[in-house]
Write a protein that holds these residues in place. Structure first.
Motif, PDB file in Angstrom:
ATOM      1  N   VAL A  32     -79.946  59.458  89.025  1.00  0.00           N
ATOM      2  CA  VAL A  32     -80.441  58.186  88.504  1.00  0.00           C
ATOM      3  C   VAL A  32     -81.251  57.506  89.604  1.00  0.00           C
ATOM      4  CG1 VAL A  32     -79.797  55.947  87.535  1.00  0.00           C
ATOM      5  CG2 VAL A  32     -78.398  57.963  87.035  1.00  0.00           C
ATOM      6  N   VAL A  34     -83.841  54.057  90.320  1.00  0.00           N
ATOM      7  CA  VAL A  34     -84.473  52.809  89.893  1.00  0.00           C
ATOM      8  C   VAL A  34     -85.732  52.653  90.730  1.00  0.00           C
ATOM      9  CG1 VAL A  34     -84.222  50.312  89.698  1.00  0.00           C
ATOM     10  CG2 VAL A  34     -82.239  51.790  89.310  1.00  0.00           C
ATOM     11  N   PHE A  64     -77.868  49.059  90.357  1.00  0.00           N
ATOM     12  CA  PHE A  64     -78.563  48.037  89.596  1.00  0.00           C
ATOM     13  C   PHE A  64     -78.416  46.635  90.161  1.00  0.00           C
ATOM     14  CE2 PHE A  64     -77.141  51.454  86.798  1.00  0.00           C
ATOM     15  CZ  PHE A  64     -78.378  51.965  86.450  1.00  0.00           C
ATOM     16  N   VAL A  83     -85.991  52.989  85.075  1.00  0.00           N
ATOM     17  CA  VAL A  83     -84.822  53.786  85.440  1.00  0.00           C
ATOM     18  C   VAL A  83     -85.106  55.202  84.958  1.00  0.00           C
ATOM     19  CG1 VAL A  83     -82.332  54.102  85.202  1.00  0.00           C
ATOM     20  CG2 VAL A  83     -83.301  51.780  85.208  1.00  0.00           C
TER      21      VAL A  83
END
Length: 113
Positions: A32, A34, A64, A83
């Protein structure tokens, strides 16, 4: 104190069992990231695990929410970030970026009080 599984009082000994087939776990593990929408600069990166067939990913809140300021997406508006989710391909290959994702958990649940 103590008990099975390791380190506390009592000095229990952990037993590690190696699964004969890690393929299902590897397929459920995702990367993941961002990143800023305008520049592609990575703000945070980590891993997660698929927890449903429709693509819900369980990952750490720190991806996050800034631990220092408590700001969502490290001070950027949700419209300013993307994302990305990468999936396992092979032990010898990097994750393949496969999906765009959006945060589903309300901010109040991500921030410790």
């Amino acid at each position: 104190g103590g008990g099975e599984g390791g380190g506390g009082e009592g000095g229990g000994v952990a037993t590690v069992r190696v699964l004969p087939n890690l393929s299902p776990a590897k397929r459920a593990t995702v990367r993941v990231v961002v990143l800023r929408r305008d520049s592609g600069v990575v703000l945070t990166a980590g891993s997660g695990c698929l927890v449903s067939r429709d693509g819900h990913v369980l990952t750490a809140a720190h991806l996050f929410v800034s631990a220092r300021s408590g700001a969502l997406f490290h001070g950027f508006a949700p419209s300013e970030v993307l994302v990305a989710v990468g999936v396992y391909v092979d032990d010898a290959a990097p994750s393949r970026w496969a999906y765009w994702a959006e945060l589903q958990t309300p901010l109040e649940r991500l921030v410790e009080t």
